[in-house]
Motif scaffolding. Sequence first.
Motif, PDB file in Angstrom:
ATOM      1  N   ASP A 208      63.095  73.425  37.014  1.00 35.10           N
ATOM      2  CA  ASP A 208      63.577  74.477  37.612  1.00 35.10           C
ATOM      3  C   ASP A 208      64.674  74.381  38.117  1.00 35.10           C
ATOM      4  OD1 ASP A 208      60.978  75.142  37.421  1.00 35.10           O
ATOM      5  OD2 ASP A 208      60.108  74.356  39.479  1.00 35.10           O
ATOM      6  N   GLU A 209      65.261  74.551  39.774  1.00 35.44           N
ATOM      7  CA  GLU A 209      66.143  74.402  39.875  1.00 35.44           C
ATOM      8  C   GLU A 209      67.311  73.105  40.680  1.00 35.44           C
ATOM      9  OE1 GLU A 209      68.958  76.840  40.352  1.00 35.44           O
ATOM     10  OE2 GLU A 209      67.820  77.743  38.678  1.00 35.44           O
ATOM     11  N   LEU A 210      66.016  72.499  40.908  1.00 31.98           N
ATOM     12  CA  LEU A 210      66.562  70.801  41.678  1.00 31.98           C
ATOM     13  C   LEU A 210      68.109  70.155  40.443  1.00 31.98           C
ATOM     14  CD1 LEU A 210      65.951  68.822  43.390  1.00 31.98           C
ATOM     15  CD2 LEU A 210      64.268  67.982  42.166  1.00 31.98           C
ATOM     16  N   PRO A 211      67.596  70.451  38.715  1.00 29.58           N
ATOM     17  CA  PRO A 211      68.975  69.824  38.475  1.00 29.58           C
ATOM     18  C   PRO A 211      69.936  70.014  39.461  1.00 29.58           C
ATOM     19  CG  PRO A 211      68.000  70.200  36.847  1.00 29.58           C
ATOM     20  CD  PRO A 211      67.379  70.724  38.144  1.00 29.58           C
ATOM     21  N   HIS A 212      70.213  71.085  39.395  1.00 30.93           N
ATOM     22  CA  HIS A 212      71.935  71.558  39.938  1.00 30.93           C
ATOM     23  C   HIS A 212      71.957  70.805  41.509  1.00 30.93           C
ATOM     24  CE1 HIS A 212      71.607  74.390  36.980  1.00 30.93           C
ATOM     25  NE2 HIS A 212      70.656  75.156  36.178  1.00 30.93           N
ATOM     26  N   SER A 213      71.241  70.814  42.138  1.00 30.28           N
ATOM     27  CA  SER A 213      70.602  70.024  43.357  1.00 30.28           C
ATOM     28  C   SER A 213      71.517  68.401  43.656  1.00 30.28           C
ATOM     29  CB  SER A 213      70.338  71.051  44.206  1.00 30.28           C
ATOM     30  OG  SER A 213      69.335  71.900  44.310  1.00 30.28           O
ATOM     31  N   ILE A 214      71.072  67.835  42.512  1.00 31.71           N
ATOM     32  CA  ILE A 214      71.446  66.856  42.572  1.00 31.71           C
ATOM     33  C   ILE A 214      72.686  66.399  42.709  1.00 31.71           C
ATOM     34  CG2 ILE A 214      70.501  64.328  41.678  1.00 31.71           C
ATOM     35  CD1 ILE A 214      68.228  65.822  40.477  1.00 31.71           C
ATOM     36  N   ALA A 234      74.280  53.078  47.242  1.00 32.42           N
ATOM     37  CA  ALA A 234      74.232  54.765  46.270  1.00 32.42           C
ATOM     38  C   ALA A 234      73.319  55.412  47.751  1.00 32.42           C
ATOM     39  CB  ALA A 234      74.547  54.720  44.734  1.00 32.42           C
ATOM     40  N   GLN A 235      74.160  56.791  47.418  1.00 31.29           N
ATOM     41  CA  GLN A 235      73.272  58.083  48.424  1.00 31.29           C
ATOM     42  C   GLN A 235      73.140  58.790  47.045  1.00 31.29           C
ATOM     43  OE1 GLN A 235      74.590  59.610  51.643  1.00 31.29           O
ATOM     44  NE2 GLN A 235      75.854  58.082  51.961  1.00 31.29           N
ATOM     45  N   ILE A 236      72.046  59.715  46.783  1.00 28.11           N
ATOM     46  CA  ILE A 236      71.491  60.570  46.339  1.00 28.11           C
ATOM     47  C   ILE A 236      71.747  61.510  47.241  1.00 28.11           C
ATOM     48  CG2 ILE A 236      69.216  62.078  44.492  1.00 28.11           C
ATOM     49  CD1 ILE A 236      68.926  59.023  43.308  1.00 28.11           C
ATOM     50  N   VAL A 237      72.018  62.915  46.782  1.00 33.49           N
ATOM     51  CA  VAL A 237      72.225  64.131  47.668  1.00 33.49           C
ATOM     52  C   VAL A 237      71.902  65.030  46.905  1.00 33.49           C
ATOM     53  CG1 VAL A 237      73.604  65.490  49.008  1.00 33.49           C
ATOM     54  CG2 VAL A 237      74.457  62.901  48.068  1.00 33.49           C
ATOM     55  N   VAL A 238      70.783  65.560  47.816  1.00 30.57           N
ATOM     56  CA  VAL A 238      69.966  67.263  47.474  1.00 30.57           C
ATOM     57  C   VAL A 238      69.967  68.102  48.439  1.00 30.57           C
ATOM     58  CG1 VAL A 238      69.069  65.750  45.985  1.00 30.57           C
ATOM     59  CG2 VAL A 238      68.005  66.734  48.239  1.00 30.57           C
ATOM     60  N   GLU A 239      69.538  69.225  48.463  1.00 30.87           N
ATOM     61  CA  GLU A 239      70.033  70.375  48.943  1.00 30.87           C
ATOM     62  C   GLU A 239      68.587  70.708  50.067  1.00 30.87           C
ATOM     63  OE1 GLU A 239      72.927  73.660  47.462  1.00 30.87           O
ATOM     64  OE2 GLU A 239      70.891  73.133  45.837  1.00 30.87           O
ATOM     65  N   ARG A 240      67.631  70.403  49.289  1.00 30.58           N
ATOM     66  CA  ARG A 240      66.509  70.373  50.543  1.00 30.58           C
ATOM     67  C   ARG A 240      65.534  69.620  50.753  1.00 30.58           C
ATOM     68  NH1 ARG A 240      66.838  74.727  47.772  1.00 30.58           N
ATOM     69  NH2 ARG A 240      65.692  74.950  46.073  1.00 30.58           N
ATOM     70  N   ASP A 241      64.568  69.308  52.086  1.00 33.42           N
ATOM     71  CA  ASP A 241      63.595  68.120  52.052  1.00 33.42           C
ATOM     72  C   ASP A 241      62.865  68.284  51.186  1.00 33.42           C
ATOM     73  OD1 ASP A 241      64.659  67.153  54.221  1.00 33.42           O
ATOM     74  OD2 ASP A 241      64.033  68.920  55.864  1.00 33.42           O
ATOM     75  N   SER A 242      62.573  69.705  50.554  1.00 33.57           N
ATOM     76  CA  SER A 242      61.251  69.798  49.985  1.00 33.57           C
ATOM     77  C   SER A 242      62.105  69.100  47.885  1.00 33.57           C
ATOM     78  CB  SER A 242      60.744  71.025  49.284  1.00 33.57           C
ATOM     79  OG  SER A 242      62.054  71.419  49.057  1.00 33.57           O
ATOM     80  N   GLN A 243      62.820  68.722  47.902  1.00 28.78           N
ATOM     81  CA  GLN A 243      63.751  68.359  46.947  1.00 28.78           C
ATOM     82  C   GLN A 243      63.605  66.536  47.186  1.00 28.78           C
ATOM     83  OE1 GLN A 243      67.541  69.756  46.900  1.00 28.78           O
ATOM     84  NE2 GLN A 243      66.565  72.054  45.246  1.00 28.78           N
ATOM     85  N   LYS A 244      63.713  66.201  48.440  1.00 31.45           N
ATOM     86  CA  LYS A 244      64.100  64.449  48.407  1.00 31.45           C
ATOM     87  C   LYS A 244      62.976  64.180  48.537  1.00 31.45           C
ATOM     88  CE  LYS A 244      64.898  61.232  52.365  1.00 31.45           C
ATOM     89  NZ  LYS A 244      65.231  61.566  54.045  1.00 31.45           N
ATOM     90  N   VAL A 280      67.940  58.337  49.847  1.00 32.99           N
ATOM     91  CA  VAL A 280      67.956  59.922  49.257  1.00 32.99           C
ATOM     92  C   VAL A 280      68.572  60.542  51.183  1.00 32.99           C
ATOM     93  CG1 VAL A 280      67.415  61.703  48.025  1.00 32.99           C
ATOM     94  CG2 VAL A 280      66.253  59.421  47.270  1.00 32.99           C
ATOM     95  N   LYS A 281      69.668  61.877  50.732  1.00 31.28           N
ATOM     96  CA  LYS A 281      69.952  62.665  51.431  1.00 31.28           C
ATOM     97  C   LYS A 281      70.340  64.271  51.595  1.00 31.28           C
ATOM     98  CE  LYS A 281      74.477  63.064  54.127  1.00 31.28           C
ATOM     99  NZ  LYS A 281      75.874  62.527  53.923  1.00 31.28           N
ATOM    100  N   VAL A 282      69.384  64.560  52.315  1.00 28.32           N
ATOM    101  CA  VAL A 282      69.647  66.116  52.131  1.00 28.32           C
ATOM    102  C   VAL A 282      70.872  66.462  52.849  1.00 28.32           C
ATOM    103  CG1 VAL A 282      69.040  68.396  53.278  1.00 28.32           C
ATOM    104  CG2 VAL A 282      67.433  66.130  52.762  1.00 28.32           C
ATOM    105  N   ALA A 283      72.114  67.676  52.058  1.00 24.78           N
ATOM    106  CA  ALA A 283      73.294  68.590  52.863  1.00 24.78           C
ATOM    107  C   ALA A 283      72.199  69.478  52.417  1.00 24.78           C
ATOM    108  CB  ALA A 283      74.181  67.745  51.517  1.00 24.78           C
ATOM    109  N   LYS A 284      72.420  70.150  52.957  1.00 25.82           N
ATOM    110  CA  LYS A 284      71.600  71.614  52.884  1.00 25.82           C
ATOM    111  C   LYS A 284      72.842  72.572  52.322  1.00 25.82           C
ATOM    112  CE  LYS A 284      68.180  71.542  55.911  1.00 25.82           C
ATOM    113  NZ  LYS A 284      66.380  71.105  55.794  1.00 25.82           N
TER     114      LYS A 284
END
Length: 298
Positions: A208-214, A234-244, A280-284
């Motif tokens: 789904d949308e997760l690839p674009h959010s990484i 390294a940090q893997i940055v995603v947009e939401r807690d559910s993605q983390k 893994v870090k969340v950046a909204k």
Amino acid sequence: MTDTFRSGFATFVGRPNVGKSTLTNALVGEKIAITSEKPQTTRRAIRGILNRPAGQLVIVDTPGIHKPRTLLGERLNDLVEQVLGDVDVIGFCVPATEKVGPGDRRIAASLDGYARAKKVAIVTKTDIADHSQITERLIEVDALREDWAAVIPLSALTREQLDVLTDEMLSMMPEGPALYPEGITTDESQEDRIAEMIREAALEGVRDELPHSIAVVIDDVAPRENSDLTDVHAQIVVERDSQKAIIIGHKGKRLADVGKRARVGIEELLGTRVYLALHVKVAKEWQRDPKQLGRLGF
């Protein structure tokens, strides 16, 4: 009398996931651009350098042209436009297995805006198409424009016709000296290449949308004292807690798998054993936030 030496820039355009990065890697003979079945994997202009006795090709791998839904998408399209205005040859790619559609026609027509570049039509992925599909695609692609300098079917995986494409593109380059020293295959920094390897590993198996959010940020790459290990943080940055939660997986298993896959390529690149620490870090909503995009290098 010496033969003329030619050098210049080429890029490949087309819809997302038509095989542009795979083709770039095959021509350069080394993996310089990550590949994935996920659309819009490429996010930067990555330069791969191809040396031949007759000249030097600098191949600029760019994101796929798409209808943007975020500020990141708009910036990726802007990047493609900028590259197209600077190159000597544009290779328009269409997979042999898919009929030419509205997106292809739109991209082919948009090449009118880049008058100085010679245009080559490339039918990719011929290794997974039958003869009738390849013939049909060549006819469809040839009809898209009247100014193709060449129309070439090929397979990056089996390397069929790659030499034909290389020779054609080199013949279209201006006369001039090499632009990069021999032996260099890319101008990508070591940290950028490591970040892309981690992102490629993180993309595997997500939906789904997760690839674009990484996104991936490298904090540190340093040889460990009194050891043959290199420490990579390294940090893997995603947009939401559910993605983390998805990236980390049950009891951290998925994140461990990402690290295991990425480490293979990183060790090959660095030539040492690697200790890879991933967080893994969340950046909204970073794809829509100008400040966050700036911090992440977009």
